[in-house]
Design an enzyme around this catalytic site. Sequence first.
Site, PDB file in Angstrom:
ATOM      1  CG  HIS A  15       9.468   0.935   6.275  1.00 26.58           C
ATOM      2  ND1 HIS A  15       9.074  -0.123   5.800  1.00 26.58           N
ATOM      3  CD2 HIS A  15      10.460   0.348   7.394  1.00 26.58           C
ATOM      4  CE1 HIS A  15       9.485  -1.349   6.406  1.00 26.58           C
ATOM      5  NE2 HIS A  15      10.338  -1.037   7.354  1.00 26.58           N
ATOM      6  CE1 TYR A  43       8.421  -3.709   2.677  1.00 21.46           C
ATOM      7  CE2 TYR A  43       8.674  -2.013   1.073  1.00 21.46           C
ATOM      8  CZ  TYR A  43       8.287  -2.627   2.476  1.00 21.46           C
ATOM      9  OH  TYR A  43       7.856  -1.372   3.379  1.00 21.46           O
ATOM     10  CD  GLU A  46       6.625   1.645   3.364  1.00 19.92           C
ATOM     11  OE1 GLU A  46       7.428   1.156   2.417  1.00 19.92           O
ATOM     12  OE2 GLU A  46       6.817   0.905   4.414  1.00 19.92           O
TER      13      GLU A  46
END
Length: 407
Positions: free
Chosen positions: A89, A99, A141
């Site tokens: 990602h 998301y 992330e």
Amino acid sequence: MSLSAASTEVIRATLPAVGAAIEDITTLFYRKLFAAHPELLRDLFNRGNQKQGEQQKALAGSIAAFATLQIGPDADRSEEILSRIAHKHATLGITADQYEIVHKYLFEAIVEVLGDAVTPEVGAAWDEVYWKMATMLIKIESDLYAEAGVAAGKVWRTVAVSRRVLQSAETVSFVLTSTDGEALPSYRPGQYISVSVPLPDGANQIRQYSLVGTPSATEWQISVKAVPGSVADDGTEIPAGEVSNFLYHNVFEGDTLSVSHPFGDLVLGEDQSPVLLVSAGIGCTPMIGMLNHLADTDDRRRVSVLHADRSPAQHAHRAELSDLVERLPSAVMHRWYEDLGAREPAGTTYTGRADLSTVEIEDGTKVYLCGPMPFMLSVRESLLERDVPASSIHYEVFGPDSWAAAR
């Protein structure tokens, strides 16, 4: 943070039914997502994997594996599954707000597929699972972006192609340099970058390629294998590689490419544990990166290199691999070719498929795998039979990751 007690019981009771329908759910999810946001299929998701259904299976496997861990004793292994996804990602520049979009269409698909079985209690429990998974990914992330010194999602830069080198009849390397005089970001041996390519139909498709050279602030190197379309034994059409073929046929010295910051969690350990590098086909590329680092730092640890390929002519980096092994005082190499042509097997070069049964594996060895998923799963099974701990087996796959669903 663990699932609530109520949600844990609901997930335990409904996981068999949801698991049985999860591929139908993910297939419908992608259909809904791309209908509402066609730009995501055009410019973010791999169209070839979508056409084959591989991405749907990988997403289904990841969700099912994550949910299974949440109701068992190994919930702390969740980050192990999510780390690889998060690194992928990060090279795509995924941000937290995306998301929300996934949640909307995923839960629409769940309700449509399962119907009345999705009671308020069931919906709430699976919602909790989703947001736990999403929150963990967002955190990983975010940490990756912070470590890279970039704002969330701002991972792209333009580089110039300074050299193009043929590695085999179907594989070419590109040496990439900065276009603005600034140093290129550092990376760890085994990591990769994404490359975004504008295709003739207007799409900007993205693929990942390992960094194969020695970590350097002045140049990066990637290798790209042209992939023709084909038909599998079961009659399934395997599409040609859109991005790899475009790069192979159209990119030359003086051109520029849009690439991401380096990421990837298949990285060479810094301790002195013995290392076993196992690859097939173009899966040799992260291993070449690791071997370049080991050779350039005069590393003395024991290194075993195992590679399988269709033939010596199709083996990318074949000569470089031999040279790197020779530079390492404690390295050994084994190679298997399905077709040796007029050559005869000699020394540690064999004909046929890779066979680990006679390869020496020391206690404490760390294993790194890269290649087609069936190859890696077969190798993993052989390693487990040799009592190599699963925690010592690390892998990379450039495509939908079905490993979690298979183990």
